[in-house]
Design a protein around this motif. Structure first.
Motif, PDB file in Angstrom:
ATOM      1  N   THR A 126      12.382  10.467  -4.816  1.00 18.99           N
ATOM      2  CA  THR A 126      13.403  11.086  -3.755  1.00 18.99           C
ATOM      3  C   THR A 126      14.166   9.813  -2.989  1.00 18.99           C
ATOM      4  OG1 THR A 126      11.766  13.023  -3.728  1.00 18.99           O
ATOM      5  CG2 THR A 126      13.435  12.708  -1.780  1.00 18.99           C
ATOM      6  N   MET A 127      13.234   9.026  -2.393  1.00 17.29           N
ATOM      7  CA  MET A 127      14.074   7.951  -1.682  1.00 17.29           C
ATOM      8  C   MET A 127      15.039   7.128  -2.274  1.00 17.29           C
ATOM      9  SD  MET A 127      12.872   8.497   1.133  1.00 17.29           S
ATOM     10  CE  MET A 127      12.485  10.145   0.845  1.00 17.29           C
ATOM     11  N   ILE A 142       7.043   1.921  -8.684  1.00 13.32           N
ATOM     12  CA  ILE A 142       8.205   0.819  -8.833  1.00 13.32           C
ATOM     13  C   ILE A 142       8.839   1.354  -9.782  1.00 13.32           C
ATOM     14  CG2 ILE A 142       8.683  -1.390  -8.927  1.00 13.32           C
ATOM     15  CD1 ILE A 142       7.483  -0.668  -6.025  1.00 13.32           C
ATOM     16  N   GLU A 166       2.364  12.894  -5.495  1.00  7.83           N
ATOM     17  CA  GLU A 166       3.133  12.899  -4.394  1.00  7.83           C
ATOM     18  C   GLU A 166       3.651  11.519  -4.045  1.00  7.83           C
ATOM     19  OE1 GLU A 166       0.931  16.486  -1.884  1.00  7.83           O
ATOM     20  OE2 GLU A 166       0.141  14.574  -1.745  1.00  7.83           O
ATOM     21  N   ASN A 167       3.066  10.423  -4.290  1.00  9.53           N
ATOM     22  CA  ASN A 167       3.556   9.034  -4.080  1.00  9.53           C
ATOM     23  C   ASN A 167       4.884   8.897  -5.186  1.00  9.53           C
ATOM     24  OD1 ASN A 167       2.580   7.316  -1.957  1.00  9.53           O
ATOM     25  ND2 ASN A 167       0.706   7.810  -2.788  1.00  9.53           N
ATOM     26  N   GLU A 176      -2.567   9.056   2.256  1.00 13.64           N
ATOM     27  CA  GLU A 176      -2.893  10.545   2.524  1.00 13.64           C
ATOM     28  C   GLU A 176      -2.132  11.504   1.343  1.00 13.64           C
ATOM     29  OE1 GLU A 176      -1.304   8.837   4.643  1.00 13.64           O
ATOM     30  OE2 GLU A 176      -2.647   8.355   6.389  1.00 13.64           O
ATOM     31  N   LEU A 177      -1.353  10.724   0.616  1.00 13.13           N
ATOM     32  CA  LEU A 177      -0.634  11.398  -0.427  1.00 13.13           C
ATOM     33  C   LEU A 177      -1.444  11.315  -1.756  1.00 13.13           C
ATOM     34  CD1 LEU A 177       3.188  10.823   0.101  1.00 13.13           C
ATOM     35  CD2 LEU A 177       1.633  12.730   1.097  1.00 13.13           C
ATOM     36  N   SER A 209       0.828  -1.320  -0.129  1.00 11.11           N
ATOM     37  CA  SER A 209      -0.034   0.005  -0.037  1.00 11.11           C
ATOM     38  C   SER A 209       0.864   1.281  -0.165  1.00 11.11           C
ATOM     39  CB  SER A 209      -0.887   0.088   1.208  1.00 11.11           C
ATOM     40  OG  SER A 209      -1.752   1.251   1.429  1.00 11.11           O
ATOM     41  N   LEU A 210       0.710   2.158  -0.912  1.00 15.90           N
ATOM     42  CA  LEU A 210       1.269   3.475  -0.965  1.00 15.90           C
ATOM     43  C   LEU A 210       0.619   4.502   0.235  1.00 15.90           C
ATOM     44  CD1 LEU A 210       1.418   4.026  -4.692  1.00 15.90           C
ATOM     45  CD2 LEU A 210       3.380   3.385  -3.168  1.00 15.90           C
ATOM     46  N   TYR A 211       1.005   5.544   0.316  1.00 19.26           N
ATOM     47  CA  TYR A 211       0.558   6.173   1.531  1.00 19.26           C
ATOM     48  C   TYR A 211      -0.950   6.757   1.026  1.00 19.26           C
ATOM     49  CZ  TYR A 211       5.123   6.027   3.426  1.00 19.26           C
ATOM     50  OH  TYR A 211       6.304   5.591   4.357  1.00 19.26           O
ATOM     51  N   ARG A 231       6.784  11.083  -6.620  1.00 22.69           N
ATOM     52  CA  ARG A 231       7.741  11.937  -6.213  1.00 22.69           C
ATOM     53  C   ARG A 231       8.702  11.503  -5.004  1.00 22.69           C
ATOM     54  NH1 ARG A 231       5.458  16.917  -5.157  1.00 22.69           N
ATOM     55  NH2 ARG A 231       5.428  17.524  -7.461  1.00 22.69           N
ATOM     56  N   TYR A 232       7.780  10.991  -4.099  1.00 24.74           N
ATOM     57  CA  TYR A 232       8.570  10.285  -2.643  1.00 24.74           C
ATOM     58  C   TYR A 232       9.466   9.027  -3.177  1.00 24.74           C
ATOM     59  CZ  TYR A 232       8.961   7.906   1.715  1.00 24.74           C
ATOM     60  OH  TYR A 232       9.210   7.114   2.884  1.00 24.74           O
ATOM     61  N   PHE A 233       9.036   8.344  -3.993  1.00 16.57           N
ATOM     62  CA  PHE A 233       9.833   7.218  -4.476  1.00 16.57           C
ATOM     63  C   PHE A 233      10.920   7.639  -5.055  1.00 16.57           C
ATOM     64  CE2 PHE A 233       8.577   2.635  -4.378  1.00 16.57           C
ATOM     65  CZ  PHE A 233       7.455   2.791  -3.450  1.00 16.57           C
TER      66      PHE A 233
END
Lengths: 215, 369
Positions: free
Chosen positions: A102-103, A143, A95-96, A90-91, A86-88, A98-100
């Motif tokens: 960034t990480m 992914i 945004e999800n 609330e995002l 499950s992704l986040y 972008r988060y990937f």
């Protein structure tokens, strides 16, 4: 190794506090730019094998190398999609993604990724508000956004309707065409075999059959 | 992109997720405010706990108003005899051993003095609103102003009960037994904070995101640091909200060491939350385990029942219960007796120890995966 993506030798995994092996004595060589289907019933050891190949878990016996190295040591080259992922909530989809990126310490054109993986229609919606199929597409987009060379998917078609399944298999074909190696665990034997180059059958953790050029 | 930058981005994403979920805000802000205020306002009406004795040597209009407020609102007992000397006060005090008492002596020239500190309207207004804290503070100032060696006002309790908030806290802490212990308030706070922490950490562990990101640059080290920083936030917010409610609504006065108390309590709950949720990973079991372990610690360390009522063996054992020192620190900050410096040292040792144990467990777990 020249064009070999994954080499598995006598690989086995037994969990702590468990008498049984999740899988054992698996031997396999997966060339680059190949789609491998991992088939078997519930509890046959498919997910555990994928986790070991992805470097999420340590093997109990044997060895696995990905692109000639220990999978735990090649950061960013393996994209792993778990079964119950499950992704986040609330995002938003954007945004999800972008988060990937960034990480993974990568920079990429998010609009292009959104377009390429067909999540543009709902890219500004929160993940929690999406349907099952949309969620799965978003997870796959996340992914693949980091451009892994080996893509490992655990039952990606679970819960998807026929059209979404068809789109997914088309995407997998595109991934192969773009030079990626794909390993997929699936219950759907017919679809998986017909879209794969290789198929491995597991039964209670034991390799029962291996077919190259499955279709 | 370096580790600090990834950590920063991860924390920003956590913050976004947090503020977009209204339930989180209710849990960390509204719940502490409501609980502290409910217990703070209900229990001070138990006037038997802090007995108020008053002697009116002035007899004027304003002193009579003051006496009537003390009698009607705080069940004060009017003393007819003399309370002029410490010996006479001690005699009254001795009649009711073990009970906290406040002795108020209204001096014979009260009218002259009170005018120095307040106007007639303000005095009336404060009395009307039952602001005992205001009255106490004014009387103490008057007493200090005399500076003639005589006793004009004295407050005789096991602890300082010079204002209503403190009194509320004592009532709260004494509702089980009429003796001073710093227990119930801190018990509630620690239970709320630790439960929140366990929920936060449990949610984190249930996410498979960390598995997916294991091959990214978001490695275990960054994950651990991010989780610790993140877990500190809700615990700190709850503690701050609790103290705000005590200070500005219940009028409890703290000394400046409250910052140290907040910091230590927050880090303690984070270390404790990490440890518990690492040992017990099942969601509901972790919640139950937290309540059981925290309650057991609070019982053993004198948080609920005063230490002087506990068996000596339990008192001896409390030295090894980490939460003892957190409660001592809270007690000192809020005006209770205790060895503050010793408590800070011991609390720090335990907190660092808990983090160390957590780290070892994580490493062992990683090796066994």
């Amino acid at each position: 190794m020249d064009d070999t993506a994954v080499i598995i030798s006598n690989l086995g995994k037994r969990y702590r506090r468990s008498e049984k092996f999740a899988f054992r004595d698996i031997n396999l060589r997966i060339p680059e730019r190949t789609v491998l289907s991992l088939l078997g019933g519930n509890g046959s050891g498919k997910s555990s094998l994928l986790e070991v190949i992805s470097g999420i878990r340590n093997p109990t016996s044997g060895s696995v190398t990905v692109f000639g190295r220990d999978p735990r040591s090649i950061r960013g080259r393996i994209g792993y999609l778990p079964q119950n992922f499950s992704l986040y909530n609330e995002l938003t989809v954007r945004e999800n993604i972008r988060y990937f990126l960034t990480m993974y310490g990568k920079e990429a054109d998010i609009d292009r990724i959104i377009e390429e993986y067909g999540v543009g229609e709902f890219s500004e919606k929160k993940y929690a508000s999406l349907s099952g199929g949309m969620k799965r597409r978003t997870e796959i987009a996340c992914i693949l956004s980091v451009d892994p060379e080996l893509v490992v998917m655990d039952e990606p078609t679970a819960g998807l309707d026929i059209d979404s399944c068809k789109e997914l298999w088309e995407l997998i074909a595109k991934l192969k065409a773009s030079g990626k190696t794909v390993i997929i665990a699936s219950h759907d034997m017919h679809d998986a075999v017909s879209h794969s180059d290789m198929a491995l059958y597991l039964r209670e953790g034991v390799q029962t059959e291996f077919r190259e050029d499955a279709p | 992109m370096n580790a600090a930058s990834i950590l920063f981005h991860d924390l920003i994403v956590r913050l976004k997720r947090y503020v977009r979920n209204p339930a989180n805000i209710v849990w960390v802000i509204v719940v502490p405010l409501v609980i502290v205020n409910i217990v703070g306002f209900i229990l001070p009406n138990d006037d038997g706990i802090v007995a108020v004795y008053v002697q009116d040597k002035d007899g004027g209009l304003y002193s009579q108003i003051l006496v009537s407020v003390l009698v009607n609102e705080y069940s004060a007992t009017v003393i007819d005899g003399s309370l002029d000397t410490q010996t006479e006060i001690d005699e009254i005090d001795a009649k009711y051993p073990g009970q906290a008492k406040v002795f108020i002596i209204i001096p014979d020239d009260f009218f002259q003095y009170y005018k120095k500190y307040t106007t007639g309207e303000e005095f009336q207004a404060q009395l009307t609103s039952n602001n005992l804290s205001f009255i106490m503070d004014m009387m103490k100032t008057i007493d200090e102003d005399y500076n003639d060696g005589n006793v004009h006002i004295t407050i005789r309790t096991n602890t300082d009960s010079s204002n209503l908030g403190q009194r509320a806290l004592k009532a709260l802490n004494n509702n089980l037994i009429k003796q001073v212990s710093p227990g119930l308030t801190v018990t509630l706070i620690l239970l709320i904070v630790s439960s929140t922490l366990v929920v936060v950490i449990r949610d984190e562990r249930q996410q498979r995101m960390n598995d997916v990101l294991r091959n990214s640059r978001y490695n275990k080290g960054i994950q651990a640091v991010s989780l610790i920083i993140w877990a500190l936030l809700p615990s700190a917010i709850i503690l701050v909200m609790t103290f705000i409610a005590m200070r500005f609504i219940l009028d409890v006065s703290f000394d400046s060491r409250v910052i140290v108390a907040l910091f230590l309590a927050s880090t303690f709950t984070v270390a404790y939350g990490l440890l518990v949720s690492e040992i017990i990973r099942n969601g509901q079991a972790v919640f139950a385990a937290n309540t059981s372990i925290m309650l057991a610690m609070l019982l053993l360390c004198g948080g609920i029942f005063p230490k002087d009522l506990l068996a000596q063996r339990i008192v001896d054992a409390s030295v090894y219960v980490p939460v003892s020192y957190i409660i001592d620190i809270f007690g000192c900050t809020m005006g209770y007796a205790g060895n503050y410096d010793h408590s800070v040292l011991m609390a720090s040792v335990f907190i660092i120890g808990m983090f160390a144990v957590w780290y070892v467990i994580v490493k062992l777990h990683e090796r066994s995966m």
